[in-house]
Design a protein around this motif. Structure first.
Motif, PDB file in Angstrom:
ATOM      1  N   UNK A 104       0.821  -1.213   0.000  1.00  0.00           N
ATOM      2  CA  UNK A 104       0.000   0.000   0.000  1.00  0.00           C
ATOM      3  C   UNK A 104       0.860   1.272   0.000  1.00  0.00           C
ATOM      4  N   UNK A 105       2.206   1.100   0.086  1.00  0.00           N
ATOM      5  CA  UNK A 105       3.076   2.279   0.053  1.00  0.00           C
ATOM      6  C   UNK A 105       3.284   2.949   1.400  1.00  0.00           C
ATOM      7  N   UNK A 106       3.038   2.193   2.464  1.00  0.00           N
ATOM      8  CA  UNK A 106       3.315   2.715   3.807  1.00  0.00           C
ATOM      9  C   UNK A 106       4.820   2.953   3.944  1.00  0.00           C
ATOM     10  N   UNK A 107       5.213   4.008   4.691  1.00  0.00           N
ATOM     11  CA  UNK A 107       6.641   4.296   4.864  1.00  0.00           C
ATOM     12  C   UNK A 107       7.338   3.298   5.757  1.00  0.00           C
ATOM     13  N   UNK A 108       6.777   3.087   6.943  1.00  0.00           N
ATOM     14  CA  UNK A 108       7.443   2.183   7.867  1.00  0.00           C
ATOM     15  C   UNK A 108       6.467   1.626   8.872  1.00  0.00           C
ATOM     16  N   UNK A 109       6.854   0.542   9.503  1.00  0.00           N
ATOM     17  CA  UNK A 109       6.033  -0.059  10.544  1.00  0.00           C
ATOM     18  C   UNK A 109       6.844  -0.164  11.830  1.00  0.00           C
ATOM     19  N   UNK A 110       6.116  -0.145  12.919  1.00  0.00           N
ATOM     20  CA  UNK A 110       6.727  -0.343  14.242  1.00  0.00           C
ATOM     21  C   UNK A 110       5.939  -1.449  14.917  1.00  0.00           C
ATOM     22  N   UNK A 111       6.630  -2.532  15.279  1.00  0.00           N
ATOM     23  CA  UNK A 111       5.966  -3.697  15.861  1.00  0.00           C
ATOM     24  C   UNK A 111       6.112  -3.650  17.379  1.00  0.00           C
ATOM     25  N   UNK A 112       4.988  -3.561  18.070  1.00  0.00           N
ATOM     26  CA  UNK A 112       5.001  -3.496  19.529  1.00  0.00           C
ATOM     27  C   UNK A 112       5.336  -4.849  20.136  1.00  0.00           C
ATOM     28  N   UNK A 113       4.739  -5.916  19.596  1.00  0.00           N
ATOM     29  CA  UNK A 113       4.808  -7.210  20.263  1.00  0.00           C
ATOM     30  C   UNK A 113       6.194  -7.831  20.189  1.00  0.00           C
ATOM     31  N   UNK A 114       6.482  -8.644  21.200  1.00  0.00           N
ATOM     32  CA  UNK A 114       7.659  -9.484  21.164  1.00  0.00           C
ATOM     33  C   UNK A 114       7.289 -10.799  20.504  1.00  0.00           C
ATOM     34  N   UNK A 115       8.153 -11.810  20.694  1.00  0.00           N
ATOM     35  CA  UNK A 115       7.867 -13.116  20.126  1.00  0.00           C
ATOM     36  C   UNK A 115       8.624 -13.348  18.829  1.00  0.00           C
ATOM     37  N   UNK A 116       9.724 -12.646  18.657  1.00  0.00           N
ATOM     38  CA  UNK A 116      10.510 -12.815  17.429  1.00  0.00           C
ATOM     39  C   UNK A 116      11.874 -13.429  17.753  1.00  0.00           C
ATOM     40  N   UNK A 117      12.912 -12.851  17.195  1.00  0.00           N
ATOM     41  CA  UNK A 117      14.250 -13.437  17.326  1.00  0.00           C
ATOM     42  C   UNK A 117      14.675 -13.706  18.762  1.00  0.00           C
ATOM     43  N   UNK A 118      14.146 -12.938  19.717  1.00  0.00           N
ATOM     44  CA  UNK A 118      14.576 -13.095  21.111  1.00  0.00           C
ATOM     45  C   UNK A 118      13.988 -14.344  21.760  1.00  0.00           C
ATOM     46  N   UNK A 119      13.054 -15.044  21.066  1.00  0.00           N
ATOM     47  CA  UNK A 119      12.370 -16.158  21.728  1.00  0.00           C
ATOM     48  C   UNK A 119      12.734 -17.524  21.171  1.00  0.00           C
ATOM     49  N   UNK A 120      13.510 -17.573  20.084  1.00  0.00           N
ATOM     50  CA  UNK A 120      13.887 -18.887  19.582  1.00  0.00           C
ATOM     51  C   UNK A 120      13.717 -18.985  18.074  1.00  0.00           C
ATOM     52  N   UNK A 121      13.721 -20.234  17.590  1.00  0.00           N
ATOM     53  CA  UNK A 121      13.795 -20.462  16.142  1.00  0.00           C
ATOM     54  C   UNK A 121      12.581 -19.979  15.372  1.00  0.00           C
ATOM     55  N   UNK A 122      11.374 -20.278  15.910  1.00  0.00           N
ATOM     56  CA  UNK A 122      10.166 -19.909  15.181  1.00  0.00           C
ATOM     57  C   UNK A 122      10.095 -18.391  15.030  1.00  0.00           C
TER      58      UNK A 122
END
Lengths: 698, 698
Positions: A104-122
């Motif tokens: 849609x041409x949005x400039x940038x996003x900011x993700x509040x939630x955790x649950x990414x690289x800091x939590x493991x492989x998935x």
């Protein structure tokens, strides 16, 4: 890469830069996962952003309006491509949202939630998908796993911790790896009476990293100084190159976590000589950054440098005027311990100052006025006008009846333009109005003797770093040498170093006793006889080195002993002329996985290794770099004719260090090179032993 | 000294102590030089003291009343002997006033004016007369050349700087060499929300010195911690002995000016190994003081220790609970860098904490709760209850909606009694009420990650120092040995050390070649041959040492060379067995003019000397002292079998260091002794060279 794809890459870079500005200084924001339920993150996000003066909308599959703001079912339905989308949705939905936002041409996003690289492989897999979307489309992503950012000039509070909306706008920018540290520094900046141009916590930094934000802030007219917090640095060389471009335009102060780090293991001793914290601090310093040790110092130094900056200069002379002797003593002590010059004033200045003060006061620098009297402003003026003085520090306890800081400091600041910093302490009710006046005058005020020391050290360090950066010649083009293949024994290592202008003693590589005998007769006696086996990396430790061999008996004894050492080539020895006495250094270069080629210099011997007395800089080096590295060694006295050692030829050391840096740049297949020891005396420097290690893949 | 004069001296001591209490906590005050003219010091003094609730009078030759207070013409006319007389009169009149005050039974005087020792000979003579009056009569004197003191509990503001009357009462005492530093620290204490029991600037310290005030405060029920600022220390041993008595009762934190000090010259290398700043810091540490590096740290550490103190223990384990990961990382990093233990929690605690937090948070210690939730107080409680944990540090940014610091910390503090410190940052308006609640609970709160580190380090350092002090056996009586007379050559030095149980290699002192030959035949080969001339202190530097002499040819070569060295005794040599390989240390003791006998340990070799890697402690030493000295060496790795060096017998090093301390105590005529090198391996320690220097007067 073809010209066409180069152009395409450059176009994506331009888009990425523009989108980063849209993300951090948005005119329109969408909250994805906006919610009416106050316990949900999407509700908190809407609430924090509710005072945002630009366009704010929600994205929600069903709701039409939340907290009075319009809602749309998805990105495609948005009336315009917003600058920033705040994702208040679970981790597993973020990848699709990011893809939709990019489309849609949005400039940038900011993700509040955790649950990414800091939590493991998935989580790491999700993160990788996000990174890929950003790389391909130019969409920018802040986080995940951060408390967000605040842009007070834009009234954009994209951070959901209470109180942060009250952080005032100003000219200090904060870039922190950690969201919590970002807020800590921001609160400390506010406490010092200053304000923020931007405060951002990078979190997992999947896309937006410190280098991106630094580059953006270099051009930002509201930012006068940058406070940077780093934990690990995965792309050190990129950060280094960015900082070298940014620091001449904006002062950068940094705090690096991890000083208790033990350092990594490496094949050579060189690797053990420098920990990763030291590498980071050295690289930042080399790139013109003022490195400090605490969040309080980070905030304070950034606030001072946001007011004033000293012009680039090799060394600066500070004048100190103090109303009280005891704090003055602490300040001079601190400055001198940090290597900042507090020289005697010119005779003319001393005379002028003396005329204003009672006899018996100390006036040469520091100027101790005793209790401030009516002559105080003129004393400051005379010190500031002294041609020997580059900047003035003034300390005086709060005494509203006798000392008006603004009246005392402003005239000198206005008439000389030299940086002036005021240090003080007192009851807040007396101090606050006086310090606000000073700030309006452009004069920073700090509250303690040691903060005045920090101010002087920061001004001086910044100025000297820029002086050095400006003198560095362009790095020029890199001659990539012919690719080398292993193995490298001592003889071949020395041969390679010889092609880089590094001398070593006369030597012969000999196979068999007859060859050794012939070498002995040809070489200048006494000689050293060393085992020369590719499978014996540490010769001394197996008893494979015989020093001071003067006659045939000695030679045979050495050859007999070496023949008994288990190796596949027991009859290969290196016969080498004994080097003249001198000071032993260890000089090496390693290819750091983050920072690229680094050169290390340390004093030789096991004590130096045990105390890790070394200096490290990123290659390519300038002559000044090596001079400063040598100056920074705790045991540097040894280089200048200590006890009965010869004085060292520093030019010869510089030549060796520069060459090792060049060697690693020109030969990407080399992972480490080490000269241990490099023996140095008044005549020059000789590599007594050398080790070249190729990267495992080559 | 006869029993009678001993009793008299002790009576004077009692009077001096009582008079010091009268001076610093007066019930009645006279201002000498009281004046109606507001520009005069005597007027300012009356004004500052006008709110003093006790009896205040003026002394003036003519006036009957000033500012509403009665005046008397002289001390003799005073209706009662006041506790404190403030002398607001020129320096030259102070001596007579002091004598009159003493005659009238005044407790103490405080001299506002300068013009004494700090200005030259005439002033120094006045100062000496004042000192003599104090010594003879028991009158106490504060200053001259200081801004005075404040005793808020007594509402006595005997300091004439605006604002100081607003300093609140509390339980932190400040003792500063400098009046300006006294006020700086006092303002910093106030800023931290704490108050003062006493704040005194000593100035020239003609009579009242830090040891006197420390001794008084040890008994003062309003004082819970003492902040001490020192510049020079003329009577170091007295201060040391006083601090050893005071620190077990009240925690003392100190800041020592003069770290840029270069150190003094001394005959031996030992003297050069330690600067006077290092000596002061070492002595204070040994006496149980927590030494810090800035006025801000001084105020902060004193405020924390005034709240809570850890019981004496060899090492303490800290638990850390943090609401934000990034600041938590900085805190752990700081604690570990300072050598403070942050061990893993017990499995039971981990399980309990885990049950309260989302998965994936780190709970082993530090416990990273993520954003504080309702379980936060219980997490703190579980960590505090862990038997492995001695004290708990908690960090959380200000979030009034989710974290009430008092509710989160007080239950754990009350139920376990373990020290708990809260670290935070936020907008002042949010923070102040929460922190005031905490303070009422007895829990100190500090504002920054690094201040939480400082709190932990201060608690731990204080506790460990007291543990060590408590284990020191009584010093016992000193056996003064028979007075030694010079000169001491190497052989005689080793002989003396031998009587103190310090081993050295087998040796013979030989005069003439025949004696040397005989010694060579008797001793174990190889041997070392050294010049043994009283007029050659540095044997190696003149080429007077021959190592590894294995046969007669070598012996003759060595003797020939030594015979060519210019000396009055060219045929005297020491033939000595070669010592086995080992690590070389330098162990020495010097008699410091202020601190008395000090023992120094450093690593041997010129690099160690160049980097000044050494530790110093005051004699007599305990075994623990030496262990800690060795641990504090930057190059301590060398002692534990580094590379191919043998592991060192630390017990043997301890024995040598203790003996050298005892030697200096038992022989006041020795000014320095040095073993350089002491060669140490798994088997023990041997003095390879030794130097004993007698004081010039003996």
């Amino acid at each position: 890469m073809s010209n066409l794809s180069l152009a395409a890459a450059s176009a994506v870079d331009d888009i990425r830069r523009a989108n980063l500005r849209r993300l951090l200084a948005p005119k329109s924001i969408a909250v994805v996962g906006a919610s009416a339920d106050p316990s949900k993150a999407g509700s908190q996000a809407m609430k924090s952003l509710s005072t945002f003066p630009g366009c704010l909308v929600g994205v929600h599959p069903r709701e039409k309006e939340i907290q009075g703001f319009p809602c749309y079912p998805d990105f495609a339905s948005l009336p315009e491509p917003v600058d920033l989308a705040v994702l208040a949705i679970p981790a597993q939905h973020c990848v699709k949202a990011a893809a939709d936002a990019a489309a849609r041409g949005v400039g940038g996003i900011f993700i509040i939630s955790g649950g990414f690289g800091e939590t493991g492989e998935a989580g790491a897999a999700l993160q990788a998908q996000l990174a890929e979307i950003c790389r391909k489309t130019g969409l920018r992503l802040l986080g995940p796993n951060t408390s967000g950012f605040i842009n007070p000039h834009n009234a954009c509070v994209a951070s959901f911790v209470p109180g942060v909306d009250k952080l005032p706008k100003g000219n200090v920018a904060v870039i922190a790896q950690s969201g919590g540290v970002n807020l800590s520094i921001s609160f400390l900046v506010e406490r010092l009476g200053a304000g923020l141009s931007l405060a951002v916590g990078l979190g997992n930094a999947v896309d937006v990293g410190s280098a991106d934000v630094l580059e953006m802030l270099a051009d930002d007219p509201t930012t006068a100084a940058i406070a940077l917090h780093l934990e690990g640095v995965p792309n050190g060389r990129e950060l280094f190159d960015t900082l070298k471009r940014v620091t001449p335009r904006k002062p950068v102060v940094a705090l690096v976590a991890g000083k208790a780090d033990i350092g990594e293991f490496a094949v050579s001793h060189t690797g053990n000589l420098m920990g990763s914290h030291q590498r980071t601090v050295s690289a930042l310093t080399q790139a013109g950054v003022v490195v400090v040790g605490s969040t309080e110092d980070l905030a304070q130094a950034a606030v001072v440098l946001a007011h004033q900056r000293l012009a680039p200069k090799e060394r600066n002379a500070f004048g100190l005027v103090t109303g009280q002797a005891g704090p003055g003593l602490l300040i001079v002590d601190g400055l001198k311990s940090a290597g900042v010059d507090v020289p005697e004033l010119s005779p003319a200045s001393i005379e002028k100052v003396q005329a204003l003060l009672p006899p018996m006061t100390f006036v040469k620098n520091p100027v101790d006025t005793g209790r401030p009297g009516p002559g105080f402003p003129l004393v400051v003026q005379h010190v500031a006008e002294d041609e020997r003085i580059d900047a003035v520090l003034v300390f005086g306890l709060s005494e509203p009846a006798v000392l008006d800081p603004s009246a005392a400091l402003k005239p000198a600041f206005v008439s000389t333009g030299k940086p002036i910093v005021f240090g003080t302490l007192g009851m807040a009710e007396d101090l606050v109005p006086a310090l606000e006046d000073l700030r309006r005058d452009g004069v920073p005020a700090v509250q303690s003797p040691e903060r005045l020391v920090l101010s002087g050290v920061a001004l001086d360090t910044d100025s000297r770093a820029q002086w050095r950066l400006a003198r560095l010649s362009g790095e020029g083009t890199v001659n990539v040498g012919q690719q080398l293949v292993g193995p490298f024994n001592e003889d071949r290592s020395k041969e390679l170093l010889g092609t880089y202008g590094i001398d070593s003693p006369g030597r012969r590589l000999c196979v068999g006793r007859a060859a050794a005998l012939e070498a002995f007769q040809q070489l200048r006696k006494p000689v050293v006889v060393k085992i020369a086996a590719d499978d014996v990396p540490h010769k001394t430790e197996v008893g494979g080195v015989f020093l001071d061999v003067r006659d045939l008996a000695g030679l045979n004894e050495a050859l007999d002993s070496i023949a008994r050492i288990p190796t596949s080539t027991p009859d290969r020895v290196l016969v080498e002329e004994m080097a003249p006495l001198g000071v032993e250094l260890i000089v090496g270069a390693v290819r750091d996985s983050s920072w690229g080629p680094c050169v290390v210099i340390g004093l030789g011997g096991i004590l130096a290794e045990a105390v890790a007395d070394s200096a490290v800089r990123l290659a390519p080096l300038a002559e000044e770099d090596v001079s400063e590295m040598l100056e920074s060694l705790r045991g540097k006295k040894l280089l200048d004719g200590f006890r009965n050692l010869p004085r060292c030829d520093r030019a010869a050391i510089r030549k060796v260090a520069l060459a090792l840096g060049r060697l690693l740049i020109e030969h990407p297949e080399i992972s480490e090179v080490e000269i241990n020891p490099l023996r140095v005396n008044t005549e020059g420097a000789l590599a007594l032993d050398a080790l070249v290690v190729l990267a495992p893949s080559t």
